[in-house]
Write a protein that holds these residues in place. Structure first.
Motif, short mmCIF file in Angstrom:
data_model
loop_
_atom_site.label_atom_id
_atom_site.label_comp_id
_atom_site.label_asym_id
_atom_site.label_seq_id
_atom_site.Cartn_x
_atom_site.Cartn_y
_atom_site.Cartn_z
N ARG A 359 0.61 -1.74 -0.22
CA ARG A 359 -0.55 -0.04 -0.05
C ARG A 359 0.99 1.42 0.05
N GLU A 363 1.85 4.73 -2.78
CA GLU A 363 0.97 5.99 -2.43
C GLU A 363 2.44 7.08 -2.55
N LEU A 366 0.55 8.08 -5.21
CA LEU A 366 -1.44 8.72 -5.28
C LEU A 366 -1.33 9.47 -3.23
N ARG A 372 -6.11 8.11 -2.30
CA ARG A 372 -5.77 6.56 -2.90
C ARG A 372 -7.17 5.91 -2.18
N TRP A 378 -4.98 0.08 -3.93
CA TRP A 378 -5.13 1.12 -2.91
C TRP A 378 -6.06 0.04 -2.05
#
Length: 614
Positions: A359, A363, A366, A372, A378
Motif C-alpha cells: 500500500r 502511495e 497517490l 488513494r 490501494w
C-alpha cells in the motif's frame, strides 16, 4: 471445487465465463467486473463502459456539487433568445424576461430530471445498457456463464439486482446467458420466490439445520444447548455432526472442538510435514497469490507453492489467486487459533505488514487521501491489511478501523459496505464477538451500509482523534447535502470547522452546502476562507465564481473563473461556466471563445454546443 469444474466444462464448450467472488460488493462493481473479464476474452461491453463512465463523472460532479447545466444562466439566456424572437414576431411587448426565466427553468428541470434519475437510481439506469451489451456478446459464443461464488457474503448486496436481471426487468436476455450462484445457504424466498421454478438447485453435502437436528435426535441428543454447540462447531458438515454425536455429549461442555479431526481428514493424503504446515498457513489470508505466499512461507515452500496450491481439492484458482473453500478454511482457522495464540497473532501481523508495504509503495504516486481511496489496488491492499490487523490485535486497531470507515463513507456506499463486511469477517474468523457486534452496529445486517447510520455510530464512540471526528462530521455533512438536507449539512460542517478550522475542505464543503441552499453570501464567505487556506485549488475558485454568478456579481465571478482556468486549463467545466457568465454579462464574443474551448475539451457535452449556438 464444483464451481471450478463447471467453469472448466463451460470453457471447453467455447463459452465465455466470468467468475465473481466477494471482491464485489454491489451491482455496479459486479457489472464492472463482468465487463472487464469479458473484455479480456475479446467481448468488450463498449456502450456499458461508456455509460458507466458517464455515471461516475456525474457522481463525482454531484459529490462536488458541480451543476451540469441545471437551471443555469445559459439555460435562461437560451430561452430568452428564442422567446425574444417569438415575442417580436407576435408583437408581445412585455413579459419576455419572465417567460425566459420559466423556460430556462424548464430546460434545467428536464436536465435535472435526467441527471437525477441517473444519480438516484444509478443501477436502474446503467443495467439496461449492460443487458443490451451482454446480449450482443452472447451472440459470439456458445454461452456466457456468470459464476457468483461465496454468495452467502455477496448476496445481501446483489440479491435484488440479480433477481431483477434474471427476471428481465432490465431487458430480455438470451437463453445462452446462464447465471450460477454458489453459496452456503438457499436463495432467499422473499426475493427469489417467483423465480424458483426456473432455478436448477444443486445441493452439496452440508446439512441444513433441520437435517442436522434430525440426525442428532436419532442419536439421542435433544438438549437444546448441546445441539446448538454441535451446530456451531461443526458448520453442519455431516462427517463432523456424526463424529460429535458419536461421543454422546450430555451438555454443551462435553462437545469437543472437531477442528483438529476435521483438518486431519482434509490433509490425510499429505505426508510431508513442511507441506502440511504451508497448507495451514495459506488458509490465513482470505485469498492467496504469489506475493502473499512468498511473504508467508519459507523460501523452499514458497518456491513450489504455485504447483501444489491449485491442485488442492478444496482450493479454487482464478487469475493467479487461490481461495480455500469456506468450510475447510473455517476449520483450519479454528485449529490455528486453538493451537497457538502467539503464532496466530504473529502470522496475521506478517500478512498485515506485507499489505501495508504494498500500500505505501502505491502511495508514492497517490499523495492525496481521496485519490488513494478511489484507487482499486490501494483499497484492496488496505482492506487486506486491516482484516489481518483486526484478526491479530482487534483492540489495538479499534480506532484505526473506525477512521477507515469514515474514509470509506466519504468514498462511496459500496466502499463503506465492503469495510463493514470486512469487520464482520475478521470477527467471525478470529472469534472476536466485539468485532461482529461492531459490524452489526455499523449496518452489517443491511444489504448495503447506510453512511448516515455508520457515521452516527462512529461519532458516538470515545477515543476518536479530533481530526477523525471532524472528518466524520464532514462526511456526514456531505451526505446530507447530497440528499438535499441542506440545514443538517450546514450544521455538521459547522461542527467540522469548529473541530478543525485549519482544514480547507471543511470550509469548501460548507460553502457548497450554503450554495445548494441558496445562501450565496455565506457560500462566498466560506469559499474565500477555503481559498485563503488552499489558494491553488481550482475548485475553490470555480465555486466562489459560481456563487458570485448567482449573486449577480458577474465581474467577480469572471475573475474567479479565470483563476480556476489558470489552475486547471484542461477542465471543460471551467471554460463552460466562464462562457455562460460572459453570456450573462453580455460579453458574447468572450462567451463564444470560452464555449469553443469547452467543446474542444469535451465535444460530447451537448450543453457546450447549445450555449455556443445561443
Amino acid at each position: 471445487m464444483l464451481v471450478r469444474r463447471w467453469k472448466g466444462y463451460a470453457e471447453e464448450a467455447w463459452a465465455a465465463t466470468v467468475y465473481l467472488d466477494d471482491a464485489v460488493h454491489g451491482p455496479q462493481e459486479a457489472m464492472k467486473a463482468i465487463s472487464d473479464q469479458l473484455a479480456r476474452q475479446g467481448l468488450p461491453l463498449n456502450a456499458f463502459t461508456k455509460r458507466l463512465g458517464e455515471l461516475r463523472q456525474r457522481q463525482k460532479a454531484a459529490e462536488h456539487g458541480l451543476p451540469a447545466g441545471v437551471g443555469s444562466p445559459g439555460a435562461e439566456a437560451a430561452a430568452h433568445a428564442g422567446l425574444t424572437a417569438a415575442g417580436a414576431a407576435l408583437g408581445v411587448p412585455l413579459g419576455v424576461d419572465q417567460l425566459a426565466r420559466s423556460a430556462g427553468q424548464l430546460m434545467g428541470q428536464r436536465r435535472e430530471r435526467r441527471d437525477g434519475e441517473l444519480l438516484n437510481d444509478p443501477v436502474g439506469e446503467v443495467t439496461p445498457v449492460f443487458v443490451k451489451d451482454l446480449t450482443e456478446a452472447a451472440r459470439d459464443r456458445s454461452q456466457v456463464v456468470l459464476f457468483f461464488d461465496v454468495y452467502e457474503q455477496t448476496g445481501p448486496g446483489l440479491d435484488r439486482w440479480l433477481r431483477d436481471l434474471v427476471d428481465e426487468r432490465y431487458g430480455e436476455l438470451p437463453s445462452t446467458v446462464v447465471v450460477v450462484i454458489a453459496g452456503q445457504g438457499k436463495l432467499a424466498p422473499a426475493v427469489w420466490g417467483e423465480m424458483m421454478p426456473h432455478v436448477e438447485e444443486v445441493v452439496l453435502d452440508s446439512f441444513t439445520e433441520d437435517e442436522a437436528r434430525d440426525l442428532l435426535s436419532r442419536k439421542g441428543i435433544t438438549d437444546e444447548a448441546t445441539v446448538t454447540a454441535i451446530l456451531d462447531v461443526s458448520d453442519r458438515l455431516p462427517v463432523l455432526v456424526d463424529m460429535l454425536a458419536s461421543h454422546r455429549p450430555t451438555g454443551p461442555g462435553e462437545v469437543i472442538d472437531p477442528a483438529e479431526s476435521a483438518v486431519e481428514r482434509f490433509l490425510r493424503w499429505e505426508t510431508d510435514p513442511a507441506r502440511r504446515r504451508a497448507i495451514l498457513d495459506c488458509a490465513l489470508p482470505q485469498e492467496v497469490d504469489a506475493d502473499i505466499y512468498r511473504a508467508l512461507l519459507d523460501p523452499e515452500a514458497a518456491a513450489g507453492a504455485e504447483a501444489w496450491l491449485a491442485k488442492l481439492p478444496f482450493v479454487t484458482s482464478h487469475g493467479g489467486r487461490y481461495r480455500y473453500h469456506d468450510v475447510v478454511r473455517t476449520q483450519i482457522l479454528r485449529l490455528q487459533r486453538n493451537q497457538s495464540a502467539n503464532d496466530w497473532t504473529h502470522r496475521h501481523t506478517t500478512l498485515a505488514d506485507h499489505h501495508a508495504h504494498q500500500r505505501t509503495t502505491l502511495e508514492t504516486s497517490l499523495p492525496d487521501t481521496d485519490g488513494r481511496w478511489a484507487n482499486e489496488q490501494w483499497r484492496d491492499h488496505r482492506a487486506a491489511e486491516m482484516y489481518h490487523r483486526l484478526c491479530a490485535t482487534p483492540y489495538d486497531n479499534r480506532l484505526a478501523i473506525l477512521e477507515d470507515c469514515v474514509h470509506a463513507a466519504s468514498a462511496s456506499t459500496e466502499t463503506l459496505t465492503r469495510w463493514v463486511r470486512l469487520i464482520y469477517r475478521a470477527g467471525h474468523d478470529s472469534n472476536h464477538t466485539t468485532l461482529t457486534e461492531r459490524a452489526t452496529a455499523l449496518g452489517n445486517n443491511s444489504a448495503e451500509a447506510d453512511p448516515e447510520t455508520a457515521l452516527r455510530h462512529i461519532l458516538d464512540q470515545p477515543g476518536l482523534s479530533t481530526t477523525t471526528r471532524a472528518h466524520a462530521y464532514r462526511a456526514r455533512g456531505r451526505h446530507h447535502r447530497t440528499a438535499g438536507n441542506h440545514e443538517q449539512a450546514v450544521t455538521d460542517l459547522t461542527r467540522a470547522i469548529e473541530l478543525n478550522p485549519g482544514d480547507e475542505l471543511n470550509h469548501y464543503w460548507r460553502g457548497l452546502a450554503h450554495h445548494a441552499a441558496g445562501n450565496y453570501e455565506q457560500a462566498i464567505t466560506d469559499l474565500t476562507r477555503a481559498i485563503e487556506l488552499e489558494p491553488d485549488d481550482a475548485l475553490n475558485h470555480l465555486w466562489r465564481g459560481l456563487a458570485h454568478h448567482e449573486a449577480g456579481n458577474y465581474e467577480q465571478a469572471i475573475t474567479d473563473l479565470t483563476r480556476a482556468i489558470e489552475l486547471n486549463p484542461d477542465n471543460a467545466s471551467n471554460h463552460h461556466w466562464r462562457g455562460t457568465t460572459h453570456h450573462e454579462a453580455g460579453n458574447y464574443e468572450q462567451a463564444i471563445t470560452d464555449l469553443t474551448r469547452a467543446i474542444g475539451l469535451n465535444p460530447d457535452d451537448a450543453s457546450n454546443h447549445r450555449w455556443r449556438g445561443t
